[in-house]
Structure formats: structure tokens, C-alpha cells
Design a protein around this motif. Sequence first.
Motif, short mmCIF file in Angstrom:
data_model
loop_
_atom_site.label_atom_id
_atom_site.label_comp_id
_atom_site.label_asym_id
_atom_site.label_seq_id
_atom_site.Cartn_x
_atom_site.Cartn_y
_atom_site.Cartn_z
N HIS A 1 0.83 -1.07 -0.19
CA HIS A 1 -0.18 -0.07 -0.20
C HIS A 1 0.99 1.17 -0.08
O HIS A 1 0.36 2.26 0.12
N ASP A 2 2.26 1.09 -0.01
CA ASP A 2 3.42 2.17 -0.07
C ASP A 2 2.69 3.27 -1.34
O ASP A 2 2.59 2.76 -2.56
N PRO A 3 2.48 4.46 -0.97
CA PRO A 3 2.13 5.41 -2.23
C PRO A 3 3.32 5.29 -3.32
O PRO A 3 2.85 5.45 -4.58
N ALA A 4 4.38 5.54 -2.95
CA ALA A 4 5.41 5.82 -4.00
C ALA A 4 5.64 4.44 -4.83
O ALA A 4 5.58 4.66 -6.20
N ASN A 5 5.17 3.34 -4.26
CA ASN A 5 5.34 2.05 -5.00
C ASN A 5 4.05 1.92 -6.01
O ASN A 5 4.29 1.55 -7.15
N HIS A 6 3.14 2.44 -5.48
CA HIS A 6 1.57 2.38 -6.52
C HIS A 6 2.12 3.44 -7.65
O HIS A 6 1.78 2.92 -8.71
N GLN A 7 2.54 4.60 -7.57
CA GLN A 7 3.07 5.32 -8.60
C GLN A 7 3.92 4.72 -9.60
O GLN A 7 3.88 4.56 -10.84
N LYS A 8 5.06 4.12 -9.22
CA LYS A 8 5.85 3.41 -9.81
C LYS A 8 5.43 2.17 -10.50
O LYS A 8 5.62 1.81 -11.85
N MET A 9 4.38 1.44 -9.76
CA MET A 9 3.65 0.29 -10.72
C MET A 9 2.76 0.60 -11.64
O MET A 9 2.53 0.29 -12.90
N VAL A 10 1.92 1.74 -11.49
CA VAL A 10 1.11 2.40 -12.67
C VAL A 10 1.94 2.71 -13.60
O VAL A 10 1.68 2.54 -14.71
N ASP A 11 3.14 3.37 -13.48
CA ASP A 11 3.84 3.87 -14.67
C ASP A 11 4.54 2.71 -15.14
O ASP A 11 4.30 2.99 -16.50
N ILE A 12 4.97 1.81 -14.44
CA ILE A 12 5.78 0.74 -15.34
C ILE A 12 4.55 -0.29 -16.06
O ILE A 12 4.94 -0.74 -17.21
N ARG A 13 3.40 -0.42 -15.58
CA ARG A 13 2.39 -1.01 -16.41
C ARG A 13 2.11 -0.27 -17.71
O ARG A 13 1.88 -0.81 -18.93
N ALA A 14 2.07 0.98 -17.64
CA ALA A 14 1.88 1.80 -18.77
C ALA A 14 3.04 1.71 -19.93
O ALA A 14 2.79 1.48 -20.87
N ALA A 15 4.24 1.78 -19.32
CA ALA A 15 5.51 1.84 -19.94
C ALA A 15 5.49 0.40 -20.53
O ALA A 15 5.88 0.04 -21.59
N LYS A 16 4.93 -0.84 -20.00
CA LYS A 16 5.41 -2.02 -20.47
C LYS A 16 4.50 -2.27 -21.82
O LYS A 16 4.79 -2.80 -22.90
N VAL A 17 3.00 -1.71 -21.64
CA VAL A 17 2.31 -1.75 -22.95
C VAL A 17 2.85 -0.98 -24.08
O VAL A 17 2.87 -1.26 -25.30
N LYS A 18 3.32 0.27 -23.67
CA LYS A 18 3.92 1.17 -24.64
C LYS A 18 5.08 0.63 -25.09
O LYS A 18 5.35 0.85 -26.56
N ARG A 19 5.87 -0.11 -24.65
CA ARG A 19 6.98 -0.74 -25.17
C ARG A 19 6.89 -1.65 -26.27
O ARG A 19 7.70 -2.10 -27.06
#
Lengths: 346, 613
Positions: free
Chosen positions: B477-495
Amino acid sequence: MNIHNFTPADFKADLEVKWCPGCGDHAVLNAVQKALPEISETLDYAHERYTFISGIGCSSRFPYYMNTYGFHSIHGRATAIATGVKVANPGLSVWQVTGDGDALAIGGNHFIHAVRRNIDLNILLFNNEIYGLTKGQYSPTSKLGKITKTSPFGTVEHPFAPGELVLGARGTFFARAIDVDINLSKDCMVAAAIHDGASVVEILQNCVIFNDKTHSSITDREFRDERTIVLKHGEKMLFGRNKEKGLAMNGLGLKVIEPGKDGCTIDDVLTHDAHTPNAGVHMMLVNMRYPELPVALGVIRQVPDSTYNQNVQRQVDQIRGGARIRTMDDLLNYGETWEVAPAATE
Amino acid sequence: MKQPIERDTVVIRFSGDSGDGMQMTGTLFTDTSAMIGNGVSTFPDYPAEIRAPQGTIAGVSGFQVRFGDRKINTPGDYCDTLVAMNPAALKANAKWLKKGATVVCDVDTFNDRGLDRAGFKTADPFAELDIADYNIIAAPITSMTKETLKEMPLDNKNVVKCKNMFALGICYYLSDMPLDHTIDYCRKKFNKTPDQAEANIMALRAGFNYTSNTHATANTYHVAPAKLPPGRYRTIGGNEATAWGFIAAAEKAGRPLFCGSYPITPATGILEELAKRKDLGVKTLQAEDEIAGICTAIGAAYTGSFAVTTTSGPGLALKSEAIGLAVMAELPLVIVDVQRGGPSTGLPTKTEQSDLMQALWGRNGECPVVVIAAGTPSDCFDYAFTAGKIAMEHMTPVVLLTDGFIANGSEAWKIPAMKDYPPIHPPILSSAPEGGYLPYKRDEERLARTWALPGTPGLEHRIGGLEKDFLKGSASHDPANHQKMVDIRAAKVKRVEEFIPEQTVIGASEGDLLVVGWGGTRGHLLSAVEALQAEGKSVSLSHFNYINPLPKNTARIFGKFKKIVVCELNLGQFANYLRMNFPEFDYLQCNKVEGQPFTVAELAEKFEKILSK
């Protein structure tokens, strides 16, 4: 046959258990962690074979606390996900951990169909008759008139009896345990694992915060022996502190008798047959309610039948055996095809 | 006998009551046409009711086939020949007749009752429809079928069932085609009931002979074999191709194929096709509902199967939450949406492209998935294969969009060889790496996590729908971790854009007008653009199959044209998506939501208008 020598510690995840202090779930977790080593010895299951699937709710946190493969999914859908796991890889020992809301409200459809298909899942149904994780609303097993946050004047709906639902869906296995009797829970889980097919173990479990003591009128140690009966296949249906009471037929129903009194003998006491496909007596047993009758615990029904996953695999193996199409290229060229010769082209 | 007229392409539309066997008749005609070497394209147009009241417009089932001496892109807008088994079929389809077309009708059904049920006001339906001067072949099909089969030991019901074969015989005569293929088919299909086989064949021959004897003056066509690239060919339908593409991807990846699904029009054909393929080890599970369909697939994906689920728009809506789970769990999964007219139950048997936004965004949270769309019946195979490759190699759900038009349509297809398809390497982990297993550790190239399958010693781990720790995958539930995970899921699809082909242009790479389309409109757009190009107009086509992510060179292509028109069977969903992604361009729109494909004629007209402004 391999010797596994697992202990409960082998199945404990390195994670703090966050259920409320006094929650019945702790005891069920202990029972499962005691059951798995015994199952591995009995069925020769390696550690990596166990897979725990859950939906949403307090009980669905369960997989996080197990050092096994685990999947904490979405509300009500654990049964369907577990079904996919088992069909895709029948070699896994698949356990579904669910509650009365998860399995019988939002997931009710999946639940009855998994039971109907007789897919080889071990379904641990934690029944505390309340929604705990959303903080105290009534569930499909809450008793009629139950006062909760969403039924401030008492519920106006009739509850499900999980056992009745399992039998109605033509289930092959139903057992009932209570959270406070870890050994009985463990025995039911081992029996569930041994049974090929959908094995439903209802665990009467206490929610210490939102529905405390809902089962205590039967589970409290001081009168548990008098108000419950632990059934064992092939044994007389006896209960009471000194097994002085028994169940006998009473017309089309059941009654409590005391052999040696009122002209009753031990021969009048019914012998439990969990293996009979006839669900008649099983239905009466799952519906016994205190104070009229003792609440039935233990393995109430365990009927051998073919399972969905076996039937799927058998059909695939059978058809593959005599197949003319063995590769994608075979399929692409199967049936009507024609050649366009190079000469016909420009 | 009159010499047949040489034609490059001919369109025939078979129509009748939904119980008249028009889909089968059309399919048999198509098969014969393809086997003698024509290019073919088909379009079944059938009602939602299985047996609507007999003789009514609501119950009219149609099957259009276009065959030609070249590769055929579309089933054609208007027909050269219409077979109408009853007055309702004539009335419902008269609008699709070319001027002076041939109309074959079963006049036995053109009685007062039939005309009344179809809503004709006079006893002369041809005059009423203003087609009396067309080439009408008014044949007593029902009575002649009965006469032909009077010696056969069949009851009246089975005799009358053969009337579609009589009509087919008429069409074979008119199209200068042989009967052998259909005769072989009847013998095989009815091998257990030889009388039924013989009756069908007799009716077929009788129809052929009747036309030859009585309508020698009718126009008959001859279409030369198509000049197709050499090789072995077959006909393939869109749903069948989708099913086969999945099997091909599973074979390449060395993973078992699992399909968890629930019947829904017009997607059911994929499940039905996969259910047949136990010989290739395919496991299908017909679930209790749409949600269980996708959830069983997610369970199977967790264990290492290549898992797919098949549906249409309403089913996709029901699957939304579970798609989110697959996004969170980062499991490979393909969801096929065979789009139909919406919203709600909408037009179940009709085509539309209105689920694009649902596929892209229809979930809670920031929940990106790869979205791709097939363009023709046969390329459903390639895009189903590609969907599988992307899902398994990038560890992501992929939505594959097809539609009722290409799913039910079929075409001649040069049979591919599996050796020509790329390998698929799912990132399966077979043992714990040095330093312990981290379920959400990613490879740098694709940002995909590894696939650790239950049953593998030492890789026991937990996944689920709660936000995951960036490496361990445990609930966080760590706030910074959530940001990172949302970003990386988007980046993965973009990739994924690094792994898909560049967008192409058909025609000049710069000019006055760029026609943009996506998915199942490809054939119609291509035909319209080619027609204008042949007139020397400065028009090109860029047709999209990769929707999310879009090909990297998209903006470069758009920048080379004075005008861009986005054509789609919805109110402008792709156009709006492009506006969002590339706001620097102006997008004209060409939209249609009638449950029917575009016609080439209306597209060409629209493009001409844009060019002339």
C-alpha cells in the motif's frame, strides 16, 4: 512413494498474519498447515503441488499466509479461477479459500457450477454469517431477522444452508467443521484432499468483531458434545459426553434417542453411510439444527464419481490417440484445398 | 445454348426464410467457386431470431458471395443475381439489386398469403418494387423439387428441405459452374442416409437442367480463375481463422491452449472451432457465464497455458473486472471481442466497430492493455497469432478486436506454413535464480515479468489483485510504490511499439487525401481507394491493425497528407483516439452505424466529395 516429512512450518509464509486477534481464521490456518504434511504423506504430494486460490474477504487473505503457490483474486471469482487452474493442470492440488459472501453471494453461480461439474477442488468455506472485511453487513447465511449495519431492523431474507446448496447442486463431498476444533478441521481437510471431485468443507467460523459468538451456542466446549454430532462413515450416529445419545429415523425425519431407554436399543441408531449416492439422509443431516437436533459435523457426504478435470483430460487423450491432425500444418491443410499452379499466374 | 458472358467479378445473394438453408447454400456455392480457382469473399447477413415467423421480413436470412478472376476484397455492395425463396426475401433485398440484375424466385411462395406476409400491396411484387424489367426467373422451385423427388422414399418435410439445392442448381447454371463439388459434399454429409444424399443431388441437377432447358436466354456469366499467387489454397472464415491463429501461437510457444468462454453471437464460432480441436490438445471450457469464462482462462494462464477467452461487446463489459486482475497479475491472456451492434443487446447478428473505447479504457483504474484488430477473415489468423505472441512474450492481456462482418465472412486463403511464422518465447522460469525469486522483477527489453508456473519446485509465490510490490510482488500500500507500478504497467504496454511492424501506406506516401481505417473495414476501404487511384486521384490508404500502442511512425505518415479522413462503423471512436494521440492533425470523419458494412460506392462518393472541396 516418497517420504516428504513436511511439518506445518514448511507451509508458513514469512509474513505477519493480520487477521483480528481472536478471529477464527487463525485456527483454520493452523488446521490447514497441519493437514498438508499429512496429505503429502498420504497422497505423495510434493510441496510445489499445492495451490491456494481465494477471492475477496477476510478469509481470502489466506494465500498470503501460506508458503505455497497462491492467487488472491477478485470478489466471488475464486471458484472460476480455481476451475481454470485445475483443468489446465490437473496435477496440482487446488484449494479454494472463501467465505459466505464470496462463495454464496457474488460467487454463488460459480460455486454451484463447480460443485455440479464435480471439479476436483478443495473448497474451504469459512461461514461466519457476516461480511467482515466491509465491516458488518449481513450475508446470505445470516439468520432471518439478524440485525446488522445494513439490516438495522433485522434481515427480511431467508439464508442459504451451504450443505443444502451443495447437495442441491449434486455435490459429491460435503463436510462441516468448527474453527475451534483444529483436529476435526484437519481431518475434514485431509478427507477433502483424498476425495476426487469438488470437496466442500464448511467451517463454522467466528468473527470476533462483527458477529461474535454466532456459533457459540453449539461450539462452546461446555456443551459442544451435547449439541453437535461428529459423523464417521460406517459408525453409529452417536453423540453426547458419553456417546449415550443417537440419531434414529422418526417417520420421514430424524429424532434423538437414548439406547437403553424408552425401549430403544443400539440397533435403532442409524449407521452413517457417507458413500451412498442417495442424498436423502445426507440432506436431513446437513439440515439438523440445534435445539431440535444436534448439528452434524465431520464428513457428511463423500460419494465417488468421475470428475470434470478427469473427463476433460480423458477426452483429449482419447481423441489425440487416434488423431489424423497432429500439428498446425496438418490442420491448415485439412479438408478441401486446391492448388493454384504457377502457370495460371502472370 | 447462349455463350456465357465473361465477367471479372459477379455478386450473388441467396435469401430466404431463416430455415431455408440459405447460409449452407451460399457456403456450398462459395466452395465450388473457390475450388475452380476464383477469388471469393462472403457476407452472411442473418436475423437474430433462429426461426422468425415464416415468410416475414424479420425472418429473412441472406448470404452474399462475390467471386472473381482476382483476389476479392469485399463481398460487393450490390448483387448481379438475387435468389429469393419467398416474397419477403425479395422485398428485403430488392435494394441490393444492380440495375437489370437477375432475380431467381420460387414462385410457389408468391401466393396471396406470401405476398401479404411480406407486406406487398398488390399481386405484382415486381412492378411494386419497380424491377419488372429486370431479368426475372420465376421458377416453381418448391413444386418442381417435389415433382423431382416424388419417387424418393422421403416424407414431405425432407423433400421440401431439398428446394435450396434446386435453387443452387439454377445458380450453378447461371454461373457456368460444375456440380461435382456439391455432389461430393452431399455424399459425404449424408453418408448415413443415402436417400437424403440422393434427393439433394437430384434436386441440384434438376435445378441446373431446368434452367438450361427453359432459360437459355437468361444471362449466364463466366468468371475466369483468379490470377492468384501460386500455392495451395482453402476457404477460411474469420472465426475459424481466429481459432486457428490461437492454436498456431500455442504450438509455436510450446504451451497448451486453453479457452474459457461463454456462447455469444457472433463470437461463438471460435469456441466451437476450438472445441473440435482436442486432436491438437486444446482444452475448452464452456463456463457458466462470461465472467467465469475469463476467470477460468486467468486460472489457466497462471498455470502456464496460453489462455484465451472469446466474446462480443456485452460479454467484454462483464469481463472488465477480470481483465483488470490479469493486468495486475501480469499474466498473458487474449480476449477476443467479435464486435456487434450495440449498446446493450443491440444488433446481435449485425456488424459494428463501436467497442473500441471499451477495449481501450473500459476498466477501473489505470489499466492498459494491448489492443489489436484484424482486417479481413483470413488475417484473423495472423492477428490471433500475433495477439498470442505479444501476450506471452510481454506478459500482458491483449484485446483482439474483430467484428461480425469478418467473423462470419470467408475468403480464399493461401495456406501458410508454420515454418514461416516467428518463434514465441514466453519468459518461463524453471528454477529459482541466485539470490531468490522475485516475481515482479522485469527484463529490461520488454519490461515483462517472468512466468513461474505452479508445480515448479522452489518458485512458490503469491500474486493477486492488490497493488504489488515493485519486485517482490507481495501486496503493497506504499504510495510511491503504487505510482511506480502504475507507471511501469503503462510503460510495458507502450514498449510493445518496439516489437510491432511500422504502419504502411497503400498508394503514394504523400498526397491530397489519406484514408484511415482500422479492423474489419479494410476490404471496403481498399476497394474504394483503389477505384479512385485508378482514376488518377491523389488518395492513399493507411489501415490500422495495431491500436494500442499505435505504430511509432503514425504521425510521420499523417504529416504527408493535406487531408485525413477516418472511416469507421461507429460515431468516431478511432478518430477521437487519434485526436488524443496526435492533436496536431485535423481529422475528417466518415461514420456509419446501420449494422451493415460500408459500401464501396458510398465510400468512393465521400472521398470524391472531400477531394473536390
